[in-house]
Every structure is written in structure tokens, then in C-alpha cells.
Motif scaffolding. Structure first.
Motif, PDB file in Angstrom:
ATOM      1  N   SER A  74      -0.441  25.224  43.137  1.00  0.00           N
ATOM      2  CA  SER A  74      -0.601  26.661  42.872  1.00  0.00           C
ATOM      3  C   SER A  74      -1.014  26.870  41.426  1.00  0.00           C
ATOM      4  CB  SER A  74       0.706  27.402  43.138  1.00  0.00           C
ATOM      5  OG  SER A  74       1.367  26.859  44.220  1.00  0.00           O
ATOM      6  N   ALA A  75      -0.374  26.120  40.519  1.00  0.00           N
ATOM      7  CA  ALA A  75      -0.722  26.258  39.108  1.00  0.00           C
ATOM      8  C   ALA A  75      -2.200  25.969  38.920  1.00  0.00           C
ATOM      9  CB  ALA A  75       0.125  25.305  38.268  1.00  0.00           C
ATOM     10  N   MET A  76      -2.708  24.953  39.623  1.00  0.00           N
ATOM     11  CA  MET A  76      -4.123  24.605  39.466  1.00  0.00           C
ATOM     12  C   MET A  76      -5.021  25.751  39.921  1.00  0.00           C
ATOM     13  SD  MET A  76      -3.892  20.613  40.543  1.00  0.00           S
ATOM     14  CE  MET A  76      -5.624  20.367  40.770  1.00  0.00           C
ATOM     15  N   VAL A  77      -4.627  26.387  41.046  1.00  0.00           N
ATOM     16  CA  VAL A  77      -5.428  27.520  41.520  1.00  0.00           C
ATOM     17  C   VAL A  77      -5.439  28.627  40.464  1.00  0.00           C
ATOM     18  CG1 VAL A  77      -5.565  29.333  43.255  1.00  0.00           C
ATOM     19  CG2 VAL A  77      -5.008  26.978  43.943  1.00  0.00           C
ATOM     20  N   VAL A 126      -6.997  39.289  31.626  1.00  0.00           N
ATOM     21  CA  VAL A 126      -6.706  38.604  32.897  1.00  0.00           C
ATOM     22  C   VAL A 126      -6.525  37.115  32.632  1.00  0.00           C
ATOM     23  CG1 VAL A 126      -7.650  37.952  35.139  1.00  0.00           C
ATOM     24  CG2 VAL A 126      -7.895  40.294  34.326  1.00  0.00           C
ATOM     25  N   GLY A 127      -7.432  36.555  31.819  1.00  0.00           N
ATOM     26  CA  GLY A 127      -7.363  35.122  31.514  1.00  0.00           C
ATOM     27  C   GLY A 127      -6.012  34.749  30.941  1.00  0.00           C
ATOM     28  N   VAL A 128      -5.565  35.510  29.954  1.00  0.00           N
ATOM     29  CA  VAL A 128      -4.289  35.178  29.324  1.00  0.00           C
ATOM     30  C   VAL A 128      -3.145  35.341  30.310  1.00  0.00           C
ATOM     31  CG1 VAL A 128      -2.676  35.794  27.493  1.00  0.00           C
ATOM     32  CG2 VAL A 128      -5.134  35.753  27.025  1.00  0.00           C
ATOM     33  N   ALA A 129      -3.177  36.451  31.066  1.00  0.00           N
ATOM     34  CA  ALA A 129      -2.095  36.689  32.025  1.00  0.00           C
ATOM     35  C   ALA A 129      -2.035  35.565  33.055  1.00  0.00           C
ATOM     36  CB  ALA A 129      -2.306  38.032  32.723  1.00  0.00           C
ATOM     37  N   MET A 130      -3.208  35.159  33.528  1.00  0.00           N
ATOM     38  CA  MET A 130      -3.241  34.083  34.531  1.00  0.00           C
ATOM     39  C   MET A 130      -2.769  32.767  33.919  1.00  0.00           C
ATOM     40  SD  MET A 130      -4.038  35.113  37.464  1.00  0.00           S
ATOM     41  CE  MET A 130      -3.338  36.716  37.302  1.00  0.00           C
ATOM     42  N   TRP A 144       1.136  28.646  33.729  1.00  0.00           N
ATOM     43  CA  TRP A 144       2.084  27.877  32.921  1.00  0.00           C
ATOM     44  C   TRP A 144       3.467  27.893  33.565  1.00  0.00           C
ATOM     45  CZ3 TRP A 144       6.407  29.663  30.072  1.00  0.00           C
ATOM     46  CH2 TRP A 144       6.962  28.710  29.214  1.00  0.00           C
ATOM     47  N   LEU A 145       3.875  29.073  34.065  1.00  0.00           N
ATOM     48  CA  LEU A 145       5.190  29.165  34.719  1.00  0.00           C
ATOM     49  C   LEU A 145       5.256  28.259  35.942  1.00  0.00           C
ATOM     50  CD1 LEU A 145       5.967  32.980  34.461  1.00  0.00           C
ATOM     51  CD2 LEU A 145       7.247  31.093  33.435  1.00  0.00           C
ATOM     52  N   LEU A 146       4.193  28.289  36.747  1.00  0.00           N
ATOM     53  CA  LEU A 146       4.165  27.434  37.941  1.00  0.00           C
ATOM     54  C   LEU A 146       4.173  25.958  37.536  1.00  0.00           C
ATOM     55  CD1 LEU A 146       1.543  29.444  39.981  1.00  0.00           C
ATOM     56  CD2 LEU A 146       3.889  28.954  40.707  1.00  0.00           C
ATOM     57  N   HIS A 147       3.387  25.664  36.528  1.00  0.00           N
ATOM     58  CA  HIS A 147       3.267  24.300  36.018  1.00  0.00           C
ATOM     59  C   HIS A 147       4.633  23.806  35.526  1.00  0.00           C
ATOM     60  CE1 HIS A 147       0.402  21.615  33.393  1.00  0.00           C
ATOM     61  NE2 HIS A 147       1.327  20.902  33.993  1.00  0.00           N
ATOM     62  N   LEU A 148       5.297  24.692  34.784  1.00  0.00           N
ATOM     63  CA  LEU A 148       6.627  24.354  34.265  1.00  0.00           C
ATOM     64  C   LEU A 148       7.584  24.090  35.420  1.00  0.00           C
ATOM     65  CD1 LEU A 148       8.489  24.222  31.741  1.00  0.00           C
ATOM     66  CD2 LEU A 148       8.989  26.634  32.127  1.00  0.00           C
ATOM     67  N   SER A 149       7.572  24.961  36.433  1.00  0.00           N
ATOM     68  CA  SER A 149       8.472  24.756  37.568  1.00  0.00           C
ATOM     69  C   SER A 149       8.155  23.432  38.248  1.00  0.00           C
ATOM     70  CB  SER A 149       8.320  25.877  38.599  1.00  0.00           C
ATOM     71  OG  SER A 149       8.097  27.098  37.974  1.00  0.00           O
ATOM     72  N   GLY A 150       6.869  23.171  38.454  1.00  0.00           N
ATOM     73  CA  GLY A 150       6.484  21.920  39.104  1.00  0.00           C
ATOM     74  C   GLY A 150       7.005  20.721  38.335  1.00  0.00           C
ATOM     75  N   THR A 151       6.906  20.785  37.012  1.00  0.00           N
ATOM     76  CA  THR A 151       7.319  19.646  36.195  1.00  0.00           C
ATOM     77  C   THR A 151       8.835  19.488  36.216  1.00  0.00           C
ATOM     78  OG1 THR A 151       5.438  20.211  34.805  1.00  0.00           O
ATOM     79  CG2 THR A 151       6.964  18.582  33.953  1.00  0.00           C
ATOM     80  N   VAL A 152       9.540  20.622  36.081  1.00  0.00           N
ATOM     81  CA  VAL A 152      11.008  20.546  36.087  1.00  0.00           C
ATOM     82  C   VAL A 152      11.501  20.015  37.432  1.00  0.00           C
ATOM     83  CG1 VAL A 152      13.103  21.933  36.047  1.00  0.00           C
ATOM     84  CG2 VAL A 152      11.314  22.329  34.350  1.00  0.00           C
ATOM     85  N   LEU A 153      10.893  20.508  38.529  1.00  0.00           N
ATOM     86  CA  LEU A 153      11.317  20.053  39.856  1.00  0.00           C
ATOM     87  C   LEU A 153      11.053  18.565  40.027  1.00  0.00           C
ATOM     88  CD1 LEU A 153      10.169  23.039  42.053  1.00  0.00           C
ATOM     89  CD2 LEU A 153      12.504  22.254  41.651  1.00  0.00           C
ATOM     90  N   ARG A 154       9.958  18.117  39.487  1.00  0.00           N
ATOM     91  CA  ARG A 154       9.651  16.689  39.559  1.00  0.00           C
ATOM     92  C   ARG A 154      10.751  15.881  38.867  1.00  0.00           C
ATOM     93  NH1 ARG A 154       6.292  12.560  41.755  1.00  0.00           N
ATOM     94  NH2 ARG A 154       6.630  10.809  40.379  1.00  0.00           N
ATOM     95  N   THR A 213     -11.031  29.111  27.682  1.00  0.00           N
ATOM     96  CA  THR A 213     -11.929  28.395  28.586  1.00  0.00           C
ATOM     97  C   THR A 213     -11.709  26.897  28.457  1.00  0.00           C
ATOM     98  OG1 THR A 213     -13.464  29.985  27.699  1.00  0.00           O
ATOM     99  CG2 THR A 213     -14.289  28.543  29.435  1.00  0.00           C
ATOM    100  N   PHE A 214     -11.672  26.448  27.202  1.00  0.00           N
ATOM    101  CA  PHE A 214     -11.495  25.013  26.987  1.00  0.00           C
ATOM    102  C   PHE A 214     -10.142  24.545  27.491  1.00  0.00           C
ATOM    103  CE2 PHE A 214      -9.414  21.853  24.333  1.00  0.00           C
ATOM    104  CZ  PHE A 214     -10.211  20.758  24.586  1.00  0.00           C
ATOM    105  N   VAL A 215      -9.087  25.257  27.089  1.00  0.00           N
ATOM    106  CA  VAL A 215      -7.738  24.796  27.407  1.00  0.00           C
ATOM    107  C   VAL A 215      -7.512  24.779  28.916  1.00  0.00           C
ATOM    108  CG1 VAL A 215      -5.283  25.321  27.176  1.00  0.00           C
ATOM    109  CG2 VAL A 215      -6.778  25.463  25.196  1.00  0.00           C
ATOM    110  N   THR A 216      -7.823  25.896  29.589  1.00  0.00           N
ATOM    111  CA  THR A 216      -7.573  25.910  31.032  1.00  0.00           C
ATOM    112  C   THR A 216      -8.482  24.911  31.737  1.00  0.00           C
ATOM    113  OG1 THR A 216      -9.071  27.784  31.190  1.00  0.00           O
ATOM    114  CG2 THR A 216      -6.730  28.278  31.148  1.00  0.00           C
ATOM    115  N   GLY A 217      -9.711  24.768  31.259  1.00  0.00           N
ATOM    116  CA  GLY A 217     -10.630  23.802  31.865  1.00  0.00           C
ATOM    117  C   GLY A 217     -10.095  22.387  31.744  1.00  0.00           C
ATOM    118  N   LEU A 218      -9.670  22.024  30.535  1.00  0.00           N
ATOM    119  CA  LEU A 218      -9.166  20.665  30.301  1.00  0.00           C
ATOM    120  C   LEU A 218      -7.939  20.392  31.160  1.00  0.00           C
ATOM    121  CD1 LEU A 218      -9.314  18.085  28.418  1.00  0.00           C
ATOM    122  CD2 LEU A 218      -7.546  19.187  27.076  1.00  0.00           C
ATOM    123  N   VAL A 219      -7.014  21.357  31.154  1.00  0.00           N
ATOM    124  CA  VAL A 219      -5.775  21.173  31.904  1.00  0.00           C
ATOM    125  C   VAL A 219      -6.083  21.032  33.397  1.00  0.00           C
ATOM    126  CG1 VAL A 219      -3.663  22.359  32.619  1.00  0.00           C
ATOM    127  CG2 VAL A 219      -4.294  22.272  30.212  1.00  0.00           C
TER     128      VAL A 219
END
Ligand code: HEM
Lengths: 558, 357
Positions: B13-16, B110-114, B119-129, B172-178
């Protein structure tokens, strides 16, 4: 080194960004007059310039790369041997360029030694200069502040004279950590202040500590030693030169300094994953339970784990490996015991399929050698070959191929206890002999071929219940034992490097001036300005904050 | 569902959401170009703060006056007045005629909000892992990538809050790289959570690897800034040569010198952390392998990265090297970081065989 008008500024190589631009005319006039001394001075100045330091740093980075592409003798000697086998033409050429010893090679050493010479040449004059700067007064207030960073003006409140304004500014600046000096130039009162000397101190500490690390590392190998020793459960090792399986002393090491304490391996606990199917058989924990006893001391129980070395009697003891040491007994045709020992078998894979060698030099008509495979949990593959499927002792099987002849150990040549040279021996079982290899489980005994006698695979826990082999074979631990008296210095310098770095990158070095000018209407106009010495992102804010604190908000905002 | 499955779901979901953020940031860049073309009459936005504050001198004057009054009345003198805290609004606008002021487009918001949502989803995914594995979530390649990219986003969001300059344009760079790194990690590096082998059971796994990942976060941002700096420097050179510069989003961004200073600040934080990483690694190596330094491939590359960034810092202080040349060194530095993480982990032989693949 560089002529400069500002004695308070940190000393920098001539091509530092903050140094004055060289005068091209001057250089061309000087050029033809260079004598030997002149040339030497010129060369020295080149070597200690920022540009040289930079190029040497980049060169060092590049020079370090090959050592990660080609196996190194220091970290991966087997890899080097393999590389020679795989690339018989290329390897000797690379070897000619010391490519298998990159980090001790002449060219790598040349780069870092030059860098450190440059470093010394750089920090000595800077340290000297810095000590002088620490005692110097902040420099005179510039005649015109208007063009300096963060310049701002305020009007002093009514009733405040120049003397009071400068006096409060002086106190405030001093409280803010500035070194202050009051000046009166052509009747104009001002205070000149400087702070952040710590920045240069940090920078010098950082660079000097780099040198310290290099020296400590360079000497570290010299005074210490490292040795290896394999100990089977129940065995004791005494810290003397002869007791080591291998021993590498440093150049200045003196073995009378070994303290002869004893270390016994009581038990080696190995725990393997059994629940997580994805990681079945993965090692979870290795703990060596040992007892340590110094001369005239009580013995103490200690443990050694993979990430928890044992520090005792001036040595560091690391648990770097473990495996099985089946206890094997050989009797000759007369039934006399000619060999009995726990023989460490070297693990070959994650499930601890292990290989070991038994050498029986005496007691038989001819010398006897055996090459053994040990499978802690044996299973037969579809091909008929044996394999181990789990590293713990579930169904332990030992197979032995027997050789008879000359072990090659009588000439006094050093031979490895882990290999057998079959060239002077005749194979009696396994391979092409047509005779099956000997196959044993703990507690079993079988005949050697040709009526030579018997061989027994001893069970270490004969009283265990039927089918429980978990304690049937002793384990061994392989310990690395080190002594490095300079290691602590490396750590000290490393901490200084980090501290120096933090200070020199985050403490701003800046000057600030406050000047009080009398206006025709009798009120006092106050001027504030500052100058950054090196990176200082908050300089302008600092000036306006100070001005606000000193004289209130900007005039136009009132 | 098992924890690890929920974790993966979060990561996908974070990737989407990262992808949506990436598109929004790209639209913003496109809009910037359009705005530059259209902006002949754009006025730079200047904010002037109105500080409310009393200076020490005024206090002194007041104190003097009141002291005089008090003295006249024969009373006690007043205590020293305490100045209020200062907050000065910085004057905006780079000043150069070549730049164009640009507010915050809806796309940027929108970019920042997304990004925050991702980031929240990513954080949850990492913590759950981490919970699924029962340990810190950075013990193999997949987990390094998961945590490392999380830190890249975290650093980016943090810098947005802390920095005075508006760095949203780096989105653009940061979200693209991630997004790319997460994609590679989930497809190629995934391993199910397994317990730690004895060599990794150490407090240093927590410290050393985490600080290493954090410095990568800073280096990534520094890299992006250096790239934009080079582009901006080229544009400024074109303008300086009095040729007509192409309308470009760059006109809405800080000038090359500001970008360079920003990149430097971000990179030195990364450098200090990397210095610590190197030292902590040596301490750990001493405990686990019995020697603090042995030129193992991973150690070699850690050293190379350190030296390259030391070179970068020197270059900034060397005449003739400040500016574009030192920017190139920062770019090379980050390339070695990526190389170390990917090629060295996967293809080089060494003691650090912890990719889990
Ligand atoms: C052994 C290799 C070297 C390394 C790893 C190294 C590393 C560094 C680092 C990390 C900094 C920034 C932190 C600080 O200011 O303390 C720095 C600054 C500096 N180094 Fe080095 N350095 C080396 C050799 C040299 C040499 C040979 C010189 C003299 C030519 C030199 C001169 C300087 C100067 C003048 C600065 C201050 C830069 C500034 O004003 O911002 N360094 N160095």
C-alpha cells in the motif's frame, strides 16, 4: 605559511577557499630565482596544499577498490589459492602488482604515507598558529561595518550613552561565549568579539587523531599476538606457546609475557532452530562453558559466545567455530589399544557434514591412516551418497576409509592434523578398492580390513536411553586468542576523531562587532555586523538576534 | 493473517501511495515550468516579521529611569528586565532577477500529504516486520531496504519541517528513489522472517546498522540537492552569458549557492553518522570476529565511502573545487553508497554474508 593580514584567522593552506587569492605577478617574479631551498620549499608547499590532500584522498579511495575485487591473502587465503587455480595466467601478473596484498602493498602504502606526511605538514603550522590565536586579542573593529554579514543598525534608547551601550554589549557578548576587546578608534567606541575557537581545536584534534589511529594500528600488530587453538569438551588448554595450534606473534612480541593460565572447555551448547520451518536447522546460539584458572587462583566458571568474547589474563578469547570431535579407538590384531582420542572433524556445510583424519603411527605393523566423514543426522540421498540433513545429533554416522603405509610424519616435516597425504599409502576401504567403507554409529565396533584389528566409535553418553544420541559425540570449540595492547589507543583516537569532527563541523566560528556612533541629535546609533570563519549558516540570524537582545527590535519595526 | 503478511500488505500500500505522491510531485514540477513561462509579472513574496521585543538597552534605560524614580522616592531599585524571545521572519526571494517566485500548488500539497500517508504505511509495515521476526527489522537485504528507505522518507519529511528553505521540490526524487528501492526489495530480496544467527545477536546490530541506514538517508538527500545544484549552476551560467535561458522549473528553486550550502549541511550530518558507523562496525567486528579491522569487502567499501565524503568536504574548502566539482564528489559518494548496498552485498564475497538470499 601564507602571508596574511589577519592574524586572528585560522591558518590555512594557500589554496584554501578562505585564503587570500595569490598575486599572479608575485609568483612570476619569484619563479626564476628558485634555488634548491626554494624548490624544496615549493615542493613542500605543494605537498601540504589543500589540493594535494584532496587528490591523495581521492587516490586513496580508488586504490582501495582492487582489494575488494580480488581475494586478499590477509582475509581470504583460500580464495587466493582458488584464484590462482582458476586464472593461472592472470594471477601471477596480478600478484606482481601486489594485488593479493593490496593493503600492505607498496603503492597503497605510498598513497597513505604521502597523505599523512601532507597531514603532518598541514597540522603543525596550524596548531602553532592556533595556539597564538588563542592568546591574541580579537582584531580591531573594521572602519566600515556596512559591507559585512548581517549588518544592522539600531538606535540606542534615550538616555543611553556610547559608553553604557558598548559596556552592555561587551558583557552580553562575553556571556554568549565570545572573547571580547574594546576599542576606541578616532573617538568611536566599539567592541570586537570572537567566538568558536573550539571549531579549529576540533579540526586539529580530528586530524591529529587520524594520525594517532594510524600510528596505533601500525604498532598494534607489533606488540601483540594472535593464536588459534581447538579444544574438545573436557580438554584443557594452558596458555603457553607450545599449546597453540597456530601462533602469530607481532614483531616486538616476547613470549615470556604469556600468562600461563588454563582454560578448560566443560561443555559447548549448540542450539538450532526447530520451529520456524523456513529456518529449520539454522544456528540460534553457541555457548562455550569454560573454567579459567590462573596460577595460584581459584578456578572460575566463564562463558564464551560468538558476540561475547572472554577477556582474561591479558588475552581476548573468541569463539570462532565449533564442530564434532568423535572419540575413536583403534586396537591392533592383539587387541591392544594403539589409538584413542577425540578427533576434531572440520565442518563442511551448514548441516555439519564434517571431515577428519585419524593417524595411527605406532603399534601396528605398518602405519595406519583413516579419513573419516561424520554426519550428525545421516540420510541417504537418491544417488546413494550420504548427507547430513540437520546439524544436531539425531542419527550420527561415521564413515572411515582406511589407508596403510607411510604417514609421512617421521621426517619431522610439519604436517596438518586435518589432512592425510595418501601418496605413500595404500587404500584398503572405500573408493576403488571394492571394500565398503567402515560405517559406525556411536558405541559400535567393527573389524579393520585384512585382520588388522578393530575400530570403535565411542559413545560419550553410553547410559542414554535407546535412540537418544543427543550427547553421544563430544563437540569441540575453536578459539582465537589475541592480545593487542594498542587496541585501546585505537579506540581512544577513534573517539577523539568523532568528537573533533562534531565540534569542528557544528561549532560556528564567527566575529561580531558592535560600534556606537554619536548622532548629531545626541542619540547613539549602534552598528552590528559579523564575519563567518568557515561554514556558518546561522550567522545573519545571530547578528540580528544579538542586536534585538541588545538594543531592541529594528528601528523600522517600531 | 500473520503479522508478516500484514506487513507486506502495508508495504505494498505504501508503494501505491508513494507512486501517487511521485505523480503529484511530477505534476508540480511541470506546473513550475509553466509558471516560469507565464510569469513576467510575478512579484517576489516577501514576508517581514514584526518582532515584539524589548532590548536590554531599553530595559537598561527603563531601569535607569525607574531607578532614578525609585531613588527619588527612596524605594528599592527594579530588578533587571528579561528580554522576550525573538522571532524574526526571514525575508524571502533569492533576489536574482532570474528567479521566479512560486507558491504551493495543489499538486505539491497532494504530494506532501501522500508522502506522509505513505510514510505512515511504510512505518507500520516495517514495525510489523520487526514484530513478526521478534527483533529489529534490519537483519537482511529485504529488511535493510525496508528500513533504509523508511529513513530516507523520514529524513526528507524532517528536513521539510526543520529547514528554512522549502525543499518540497525534492519530493519527486525522494518518492521516486524510495519507490524503486522498495520495488526491487519486495520483488528480489524478500525472505520470510527468520531468527538471527549468533553472529548477528548483538546490540551493535541495533546501533551500527541503524546509524548506517540513517546516514544513507542523509546522503540520499544530499545527492539530490547536489544534482539540482549542478542543473541550477548550468542554468545560471547560461543566464550569465546573457543568452536566453529556457523556461524551466529551476527558476522557482533556490540558487546554486544556496543549494550547495544545503547539500553540504545534509551531507556532513551523513558523514558524521558514517564515521560513527565505521567505528561501531570496528567495535562489533572485534567482538564477533576477533579483530576490529580486516579489510573485508564490506569494510573496504565502508572505508571508500568515508574517504570519498572526506574528499567532498575538503573539496568544498579548496579553491577551484567549491561549487560544481565538489557537487560531483557528493554524487560519486552517493553512487558508492548505492553500490555498497547492492552490488557489494549481492556479488562480493566476504564475512558480511547477511543478505539472507
Ligand atoms: C588523512 C586524511 C585526511 C582526512 C580523512 C581528512 C578529513 C577531513 C574532514 C572530515 C574535514 C572536515 C571536518 C573538520 O573540519 O574537522 C577536514 C577538514 C579540513 N582538512 Fe582534512 N583530512 C585529511 C587530511 C588533510 C590534509 C593533508 C590537510 C592539509 C592539506 C587537511 C586540511 C584540512 C582543512 C584545512 C580542513 C578545514 C576545512 C574547512 O575550513 O572547512 N586535511 N578534513
Amino acid at each position: 605559511m601564507t602571508s596574511r593580514s589577519d592574524p586572528g584567522a585560522p591558518s590555512r593552506p594557500a589554496d584554501h577557499i578562505d585564503s587570500a587569492e595569490p598575486d599572479p605577478g608575485e609568483a612570476s617574479v619569484n619563479q626564476p630565482k628558485l634555488g634548491v631551498v626554494g624548490w624544496l620549499r615549493f615542493a613542500w608547499r605543494q605537498l601540504t596544499s589543500m589540493r594535494t590532500a584532496l587528490l591523495l584522498l581521492l587516490l586513496l579511495a580508488i586504490a582501495a577498490v582492487p582489494g575488494s575485487l580480488v581475494p586478499q591473502r590477509s582475509s581470504d587465503p583460500n580464495g587466493v589459492t582458488q584464484y590462482f587455480d582458476d586464472n593461472p595466467t592472470l594471477a601471477p601478473i596480478l600478484d606482481g602488482f601486489q594485488m593479493f596484498d593490496v593493503y600492505t602493498s607498496a603503492w597503497f602504502s605510498a598513497v597513505y604515507l604521502l597523505l599523512f606526511v601532507s597531514l603532518i605538514g598541514c597540522i603543525i603550522p596550524r596548531t602553532k598558529h592556533h595556539f597564538e590565536a588563542l592568546r591574541a586579542r580579537p582584531p580591531r573593529t573594521p572602519a566600515r561595518l556596512g559591507r559585512l554579514a548581517g549588518y544592522t543598525e539600531r538606535t540606542a534608547p534615550e538616555g543611553i550613552d556610547a559608553e553604557t551601550a558598548i559596556a552592555t554589549a561587551t558583557t552580553q557578548l562575553r556571556q554568549a561565549g565570545y572573547r571580547v576587546e574594546r576599542y576606541e578608534q578616532r573617538g568611536v567606541l566599539s567592541v570586537s568579539a570572537e567566538r568558536g575557537y573550539l571549531r579549529e581545536t576540533g579540526n586539529l584534534v580530528f586530524h591529529t587523531a587520524l594520525l594517532g589511529v594510524l600510528v596505533a594500528v601500525g604498532f598494534g600488530g607489533g606488540f601483540g599476538f594472535s593464536g588459534q587453538r581447538v579444544i574438545v569438551e573436557g580438554q584443557t588448554f594452558v596458555n603457553t606457546l607450545a599449546a597453540y595450534d597456530s601462533f602469530n606473534p607481532g614483531r616486538f612480541f616476547d613470549d615470556t609475557r604469556l600468562q600461563p593460565y588454563s582454560l578448560s572447555l566443560e561443555e559447548l551448547d549448540a542450539v538450532y532452530e526447530t520451529e520456524n520451518r523456513k529456518a529449520f536447522g539454522q544456528p540460534i546460539d553457541f555457548t562455550a562453558h569454560v573454567t579459567v584458572e590462573g596460577q595460584g587462583e581459584e578456578s572460575t566458571d566463564r562463558t564464551v559466545k560468538v558476540n561475547e568474547p572472554l577477556y582474561t589474563h591479558g588475552t581476548d578469547v573468541y569463539l570462532l567455530g565449533n564442530g564434532y570431535a568423535p572419540t575413536i579407538t583403534v586396537r591392533n590384531a592383539d587387541g591392544e589399544v594403539v589409538f584413542t582420542d577425540s578427533v576434531p572433524f572440520l565442518p563442511q556445510d551448514a548441516n555439519l557434514t564434517s571431515i577428519g583424519v585419524v593417524k595411527v603411527p605406532d603399534g601396528m605393523d605398518e602405519q595406519l591412516g583413516m579419513v573419516g566423514f561424520f554426519y550428525p543426522t545421516q540420510e541417504t540421498l537418491d544417488t546413494g551418497a550420504y548427507a547430513s540433513t540437520y546439524p544436531d545429533l539425531v542419527y550420527p554416522v561415521l564413515t572411515l576409509n582406511v589407508y596403510q603405509g607411510d604417514l609421512g610424519i617421521n621426517e619431522g616435516k610439519p604436517t596438518s592434523v586435518y589432512t592425510l597425504d595418501p601418496s605413500t599409502m595404500e587404500q584398503l576401504t572405500g573408493g576403488d578398492t571394492g571394500v565398503d567403507s567402515i560405517e559406525l554409529m556411536p558405541g559400535e565396533t567393527t573389524e579393520l580390513p585384512n585382520g588388522l584389528g578393530t575400530v570403535t566409535f565411542e559413545n560419550a553418553s553410553p547410559d542414554a536411553s535407546e535412540g537418544d544420541y543427543s550427547q553421544s559425540v563430544p563437540r569441540f570449540a575453536s578459539f582465537d586468542i589475541h592480545h593487542d595492547p594498542t587496541q585501546i589507543w585505537v579506540l581512544v583516537f577513534a573517539v577523539l576523531i568523532l568528537a573533533g569532527l562534531l565540534v569542528s563541523l557544528f561549532v560556528p566560528r564567527r566575529r561580531m562587532w558592535v560600534k556606537a556612533l554619536e548622532r548629531p541629535d545626541g542619540r547613539i546609533a549602534l552598528e552590528y555586523a559579523a564575519l563567518a570563519r568557515g561554514e556558518d549558516p546561522t550567522l545573519e540570524d545571530a547578528v540580528s538576534a544579538f542586536a534585538d537582545k541588545h538594543a531592541g527590535p529594528a528601528d523600522d519595526a517600531k | 493473517m500473520q503479522l508478516d503478511e500484514i506487513s507486506i500488505l502495508c508495504v505494498y500500500s505504501a508503494m501505491v501511495v508513494y507512486a501517487i505522491a511521485f505523480i503529484a510531485f511530477s505534476i508540480d514540477l511541470a506546473k513550475r515550468s509553466a509558471a516560469v513561462t507565464a510569469a513576467a509579472d510575478a512579484t517576489p513574496e516577501v514576508t517581514a516579521g514584526a518582532p515584539e521585543h524589548v532590548g536590554v538597552l531599553q530595559a537598561a534605560a527603563a531601569a535607569k529611569a525607574s531607578a532614578a524614580a525609585a531613588a527619588a522616592e527612596g524605594g528599592a531599585s527594579a530588578g533587571p528586565a528579561r528580554p522576550a524571545k525573538v522571532k524574526l521572519g526571514a525575508a524571502g526571494g533569492p533576489g536574482a532577477g532570474a528567479s521566479v517566485a512560486y507558491g504551493r500548488s495543489p499538486a505539491l500539497r497532494v504530494g506532501v500529504a501522500m508522502t506522509v500517508l505513505a510514510w505512515l504505511l511504510h512505518l507500520s509495515g516495517t514495525v510489523l516486520r520487526g514484530l513478526a521476526a521478534g527483533r529489529v527489522p534490519w537483519a537482511n537485504m529485504y529488511e535493510f531496504a525496508l528500513t533504509g528507505t523508511l529513513i530516507i522518507t523520514t529524513v526528507f519529511l524532517l528536513v521539510l519541517v526543520v529547514a528554512k528553505q522549502d525543499l518540497r521540490f525534492l519530493g519527486t526524487f525522494v518518492t521516486g528513489l524510495v519507490l524503486v528501492l522498495l520495488g526491487v526489495a519486495t520483488i528480489n530480496f524478500y525472505v520470510s522472517p527468520i531468527p538471527l544467527p549468533p553472529a548477528l545477536q548483538s546490540i551493535w546490530l541495533v546501533i551500527h546498522v541503524f546509524v548506517a541506514s540513517a546516514s544513507v538517508g542523509f546522503f540520499a538527500l544530499g545527492f539530490a540537492l547536489s544534482v539540482v545544484q549542478l542543473m541550477q549552476a548550468r542554468r545560471e551560467a547560461v543566464i550569465a552569458s546573457a543568452k536566453a535561458a529556457k523556461a524551466s522549473f529551476l527558476a522557482t528553486l533556490p540558487d546554486a549557492v544556496s543549494l550547495e550550502n544545503l547539500a553540504y549541511r545534509v551531507n556532513i550530518i551523513g558523514f558524521i553518522m558514517w564515521t560513527f558507523t565505521l567505528m561501531a562496525g570496528a567495535v562489533w567486528a572485534e567482538k564477533a570476529w576477533g579483530r576490529y579491522w580486516g579489510w573485508d569487502t564490506k569494510e573496504v567499501w565502508t572505508f571508500i565511502i568515508w574517504v570519498v565524503y572526506a574528499g567532498y568536504i575538503h573539496a568544498r574548502a579548496t579553491r577551484g573545487w567549491r561549487g560544481s566539482r565538489s557537487a560531483w564528489l557528493a554524487i560519486i559518494g552517493f553512487s558508492t553508497v548505492l553500490f555498497n548496498f547492492t552490488v557489494v552485498n549481492l556479488f562480493f564475497k566476504g564475512l558480511h554474508a547477511y543478505s539472507g538470499l
